[in-house]
Design an enzyme around this catalytic site. Structure first.
Site, PDB file in Angstrom:
ATOM      1  N   ALA A   1       0.860  -1.178   0.000  1.00  0.00           N
ATOM      2  CA  ALA A   1       0.000   0.000   0.000  1.00  0.00           C
ATOM      3  C   ALA A   1       0.899   1.232   0.000  1.00  0.00           C
ATOM      4  CB  ALA A   1      -0.888  -0.019   1.234  1.00  0.00           C
TER       5      ALA A   1
ATOM      6  N   GLY B   1       0.616  -5.117   0.958  1.00  0.00           N
ATOM      7  CA  GLY B   1      -0.611  -5.194   0.168  1.00  0.00           C
ATOM      8  C   GLY B   1      -0.377  -5.835  -1.194  1.00  0.00           C
TER       9      GLY B   1
ATOM     10  N   GLU C   1      -0.589  -9.412  -0.535  1.00  0.00           N
ATOM     11  CA  GLU C   1      -1.999  -9.709  -0.234  1.00  0.00           C
ATOM     12  C   GLU C   1      -2.852  -9.688  -1.499  1.00  0.00           C
ATOM     13  OE1 GLU C   1      -2.446  -8.182   4.335  1.00  0.00           O
ATOM     14  OE2 GLU C   1      -2.095  -6.653   2.841  1.00  0.00           O
TER      15      GLU C   1
ATOM     16  N   GLU D   1       5.075  -5.082   6.889  1.00  0.00           N
ATOM     17  CA  GLU D   1       4.368  -4.011   7.607  1.00  0.00           C
ATOM     18  C   GLU D   1       4.943  -3.782   9.006  1.00  0.00           C
ATOM     19  OE1 GLU D   1       2.944  -6.475   5.904  1.00  0.00           O
ATOM     20  OE2 GLU D   1       1.182  -5.772   4.800  1.00  0.00           O
TER      21      GLU D   1
HETATM   22  N1  DAK Z   1       4.574   3.160  -0.646  1.00  0.00           N
HETATM   23  C1  DAK Z   1       4.951   4.343  -1.203  1.00  0.00           C
HETATM   24  N2  DAK Z   1       6.063   4.475  -1.927  1.00  0.00           N
HETATM   25  C2  DAK Z   1       6.848   3.387  -2.096  1.00  0.00           C
HETATM   26  C3  DAK Z   1       6.517   2.145  -1.538  1.00  0.00           C
HETATM   27  C4  DAK Z   1       5.297   2.052  -0.779  1.00  0.00           C
HETATM   28  N3  DAK Z   1       4.866   0.912  -0.255  1.00  0.00           N
HETATM   29  N4  DAK Z   1       7.491   1.267  -1.866  1.00  0.00           N
HETATM   30  C5  DAK Z   1       8.371   1.925  -2.601  1.00  0.00           C
HETATM   31  N5  DAK Z   1       8.000   3.226  -2.747  1.00  0.00           N
HETATM   32  C6  DAK Z   1       8.690   4.290  -3.489  1.00  0.00           C
HETATM   33  C7  DAK Z   1       9.904   4.747  -2.726  1.00  0.00           C
HETATM   34  O1  DAK Z   1       9.544   5.687  -1.734  1.00  0.00           O
HETATM   35  C8  DAK Z   1      10.732   5.373  -3.839  1.00  0.00           C
HETATM   36  O2  DAK Z   1      10.180   6.620  -4.135  1.00  0.00           O
HETATM   37  P1  DAK Z   1      11.150   7.926  -4.316  1.00  0.00           P
HETATM   38  O3  DAK Z   1      11.957   7.998  -3.091  1.00  0.00           O
HETATM   39  O4  DAK Z   1      11.964   7.558  -5.543  1.00  0.00           O
HETATM   40  O5  DAK Z   1      10.201   9.056  -4.544  1.00  0.00           O
HETATM   41  C9  DAK Z   1      10.439   4.443  -5.021  1.00  0.00           C
HETATM   42  O6  DAK Z   1       9.214   3.771  -4.700  1.00  0.00           O
HETATM   43  C10 DAK Z   1      11.512   3.404  -5.233  1.00  0.00           C
HETATM   44  O7  DAK Z   1      11.735   2.736  -4.011  1.00  0.00           O
HETATM   45  P2  DAK Z   1      13.176   2.577  -3.328  1.00  0.00           P
HETATM   46  O8  DAK Z   1      14.074   3.688  -3.728  1.00  0.00           O
HETATM   47  O9  DAK Z   1      12.961   2.350  -1.880  1.00  0.00           O
HETATM   48  O10 DAK Z   1      13.695   1.239  -4.046  1.00  0.00           O
HETATM   49  P3  DAK Z   1      14.689   0.120  -3.448  1.00  0.00           P
HETATM   50  O11 DAK Z   1      14.948  -0.801  -4.579  1.00  0.00           O
HETATM   51  O12 DAK Z   1      15.838   0.757  -2.739  1.00  0.00           O
HETATM   52  O13 DAK Z   1      13.822  -0.652  -2.320  1.00  0.00           O
HETATM   53  C11 DAK Z   1      11.859  -1.788  -1.500  1.00  0.00           C
HETATM   54  C12 DAK Z   1      12.702  -1.371  -2.721  1.00  0.00           C
HETATM   55  C13 DAK Z   1      10.582  -2.431  -2.017  1.00  0.00           C
HETATM   56  C14 DAK Z   1      12.629  -2.798  -0.639  1.00  0.00           C
HETATM   57  C15 DAK Z   1      11.556  -0.513  -0.649  1.00  0.00           C
HETATM   58  O14 DAK Z   1      11.003   0.466  -1.507  1.00  0.00           O
HETATM   59  C16 DAK Z   1      10.552  -0.773   0.437  1.00  0.00           C
HETATM   60  O15 DAK Z   1      10.873  -1.277   1.512  1.00  0.00           O
HETATM   61  N6  DAK Z   1       9.293  -0.369   0.208  1.00  0.00           N
HETATM   62  C17 DAK Z   1       8.237  -0.459   1.214  1.00  0.00           C
HETATM   63  C18 DAK Z   1       7.767  -1.886   1.357  1.00  0.00           C
HETATM   64  C19 DAK Z   1       6.710  -1.993   2.433  1.00  0.00           C
HETATM   65  O16 DAK Z   1       6.929  -1.683   3.596  1.00  0.00           O
HETATM   66  N7  DAK Z   1       5.527  -2.441   2.024  1.00  0.00           N
HETATM   67  C20 DAK Z   1       4.380  -2.591   2.953  1.00  0.00           C
HETATM   68  C21 DAK Z   1       3.602  -1.297   2.996  1.00  0.00           C
HETATM   69  S1  DAK Z   1       2.230  -1.366   4.111  1.00  0.00           S
HETATM   70  C22 DAK Z   1      -5.412  -2.381   3.763  1.00  0.00           C
HETATM   71  C23 DAK Z   1      -4.945  -3.053   2.686  1.00  0.00           C
HETATM   72  C24 DAK Z   1      -3.573  -3.173   2.503  1.00  0.00           C
HETATM   73  C25 DAK Z   1      -2.688  -2.611   3.371  1.00  0.00           C
HETATM   74  C26 DAK Z   1      -3.163  -1.921   4.453  1.00  0.00           C
HETATM   75  C27 DAK Z   1      -4.536  -1.812   4.660  1.00  0.00           C
HETATM   76  N8  DAK Z   1      -6.825  -2.261   4.001  1.00  0.00           N
HETATM   77  C28 DAK Z   1      -7.760  -2.956   3.124  1.00  0.00           C
HETATM   78  C29 DAK Z   1      -7.333  -1.489   5.065  1.00  0.00           C
HETATM   79  C30 DAK Z   1      -1.277  -2.760   3.116  1.00  0.00           C
HETATM   80  C31 DAK Z   1      -0.304  -2.171   3.790  1.00  0.00           C
HETATM   81  C32 DAK Z   1       1.054  -2.187   3.245  1.00  0.00           C
HETATM   82  O17 DAK Z   1       1.316  -2.746   2.207  1.00  0.00           O
END
Ligand code: DAK
Length: 259
Positions: free
Chosen positions: A67, A110, A113, A133
Site C-alpha cells: 500500500a 498489500g 496480499e 508491515e
Molecule cells: N509506498 C509508497 N512508496 C513506495 C513504496 C510504498 N509501499 N514502496 C516503494 N516506494 C517508493 C519509494 O519511496 C521510492 O520513491 P522515491 O523515493 O523515488 O520518490 C520508489 O518507490 C523506489 O523505491 P526505493 O528507492 O525504496 O527502491 P529500493 O529498490 O531501494 O527498495 C523496496 C525497494 C521495495 C525494498 C523498498 O522500496 C521498500 O521497503 N518499500 C516499502 C515496502 C513496504 O513496507 N511495504 C508494505 C507497505 S504497508 C489495507 C490493505 C492493505 C494494506 C493496508 C490496509 N486495508 C484494506 C485497510 C497494506 C499495507 C502495506 O502494504
C-alpha cells in the site's frame, strides 16, 4: 474506460484479459485510486462475455511494493475506518472468473496480499514475497496474517509477519504459496499460457469450481462438501456438460458455449 494507474488489455490472448499495474516509479505502490481502478477493471472484465480468465501483473521490478505508505502515513484510525478500503478488496475477491497473478520483483505487504486474492500465482525467478508491515509499525491488514498462514503454514507465516523477512520465488513455490517459477522473460507468457488453458474449458464449470475451492477457506469440511455437491449437480443442467461428455465419447475436442 481510461485509467491513470493501470493498463487494461481486454484480449491479451483469446478470452484472456490483462490488467497491468502502472505506477512504475513508485514500484506500483497501491494508492486508493489504483485499487479503485483495479476493482473497476475487474468488474468490467468479469461481465465481459469474451473474457474467461484474467491476469494481473506489474512489471519486471515490482508487482507491487505494498500500500502507498506516503498516502497512509498521516491517517488516523477513524480516517482508515471511513475510507473503508475493505469494500474494494472484498469486491476484488468476489470476481467470478479466475485470476492469475503474474509476479516479478517485489510483492510486498498489500502487494503480496493482492497476489493472494488471486487464484493462482506465476512468478519470475526474481520475485520476492513479504509482509514487511512490521517494519513500519503496523501489521498486515488485508489478509496477510490469514491467507499467508493458510498457504505456507504457521512457522513460515509467523517469521515473515514478525521479522518482515522476504522469501524468494523458489521458497514461495516450495511453501505452496505460488504455482510456478520461471525465468523473468517468461513469467507473463507462462501466465497467459495457463489462462488460455483455463479459457478452453466450460466457463460455467470453471466458475463453479473456483467458487467451490474458495469455499474450503470459509467453512468446515462437511459444509464444504455439501457446497461442492450442489455445484456438481448444477453443472448437469448445462449444455457444456453434455458437450464435454459427448465430445469425449465421440473422440473430438469439446466446444464449450458457456450455456
Ligand atoms: N509506498 C509508497 N512508496 C513506495 C513504496 C510504498 N509501499 N514502496 C516503494 N516506494 C517508493 C519509494 O519511496 C521510492 O520513491 P522515491 O523515493 O523515488 O520518490 C520508489 O518507490 C523506489 O523505491 P526505493 O528507492 O525504496 O527502491 P529500493 O529498490 O531501494 O527498495 C523496496 C525497494 C521495495 C525494498 C523498498 O522500496 C521498500 O521497503 N518499500 C516499502 C515496502 C513496504 O513496507 N511495504 C508494505 C507497505 S504497508 C489495507 C490493505 C492493505 C494494506 C493496508 C490496509 N486495508 C484494506 C485497510 C497494506 C499495507 C502495506 O502494504
Amino acid at each position: 474506460m481510461s485509467y491513470e494507474f493501470i493498463l487494461v488489455n481486454p484480449q491479451v490472448a483469446p478470452f484472456v484479459g490483462l490488467i497491468q499495474l502502472n505506477r512504475p516509479k513508485e514500484l506500483n505502490a497501491l494508492n486508493l485510486q489504483l485499487m479503485g481502478e483495479i476493482k473497476e477493471a475487474l468488474l468490467q472484465l468479469d461481465e465481459d462475455e469474451n473474457i474467461r480468465a484474467i491476469i494481473i501483473t506489474g512489471n519486471d521490478r515490482a508487482f507491487a511494493a505494498g500500500a502507498d505508505i506516503k498516502q497512509m502515513a498521516g491517517r488516523n484510525a477513524i480516517d482508515m475506518l471511513k475510507i473503508d478500503q475493505f469494500s474494494t478488496w472484498d469486491s476484488i475477491r468476489k470476481t467470478k472468473k479466475p485470476i492469475i497473478a503474474a509476479v516479478s520483483g517485489f510483492a510486498l505487504g498489500g502487494g503480496c496480499e493482492l497476489c493472494m486474492l488471486c487464484d493462482m500465482i506465476v512468478a519470475s525467478e526474481t520475485a520476492q514475497f513479504g509482509q514487511p508491515e512490521i517494519n513500519i509499525g503496523v501489521m498486515p491488514g488485508a489478509g496477510g496474517t490469514q491467507r499467508l498462514t493458510r498457504a505456507v503454514g504457521k512457522a513460515r507465516a509467523m517469521e515473515m509477519v514478525l521479522t518482515g523477512n522476504f522469501i524468494t520465488a523458489e521458497e514461495a513455490r516450495e511453501a505452496g504459496l505460488i504455482n510456478k517459477v520461471v525465468p523473468v522473460q517468461l513469467y507473463l507468457d507462462e501466465a497467459i499460457k495457463m489462462a488460455s488453458k483455463i479459457a478452453e474449458k466450460s466457463p460455467i464449470a470453471v466458475q463453479m469450481a473456483k467458487e467451490s475451492v474458495l469455499k474450503a477457506f470459509d467453512t468446515g469440511l462437511q459444509e464444504g462438501l455439501f457446497f461442492e455437491r450442489k455445484n456438481f449437480y448444477m453443472l448437469f443442467a448445462t449444455e457444456d456438460q453434455k458437450e464435454g461428455m459427448n465430445a469425449f465419447i465421440e473422440k473430438r475436442k469439446p466446444e464449450f458455449k458457456n450455456k
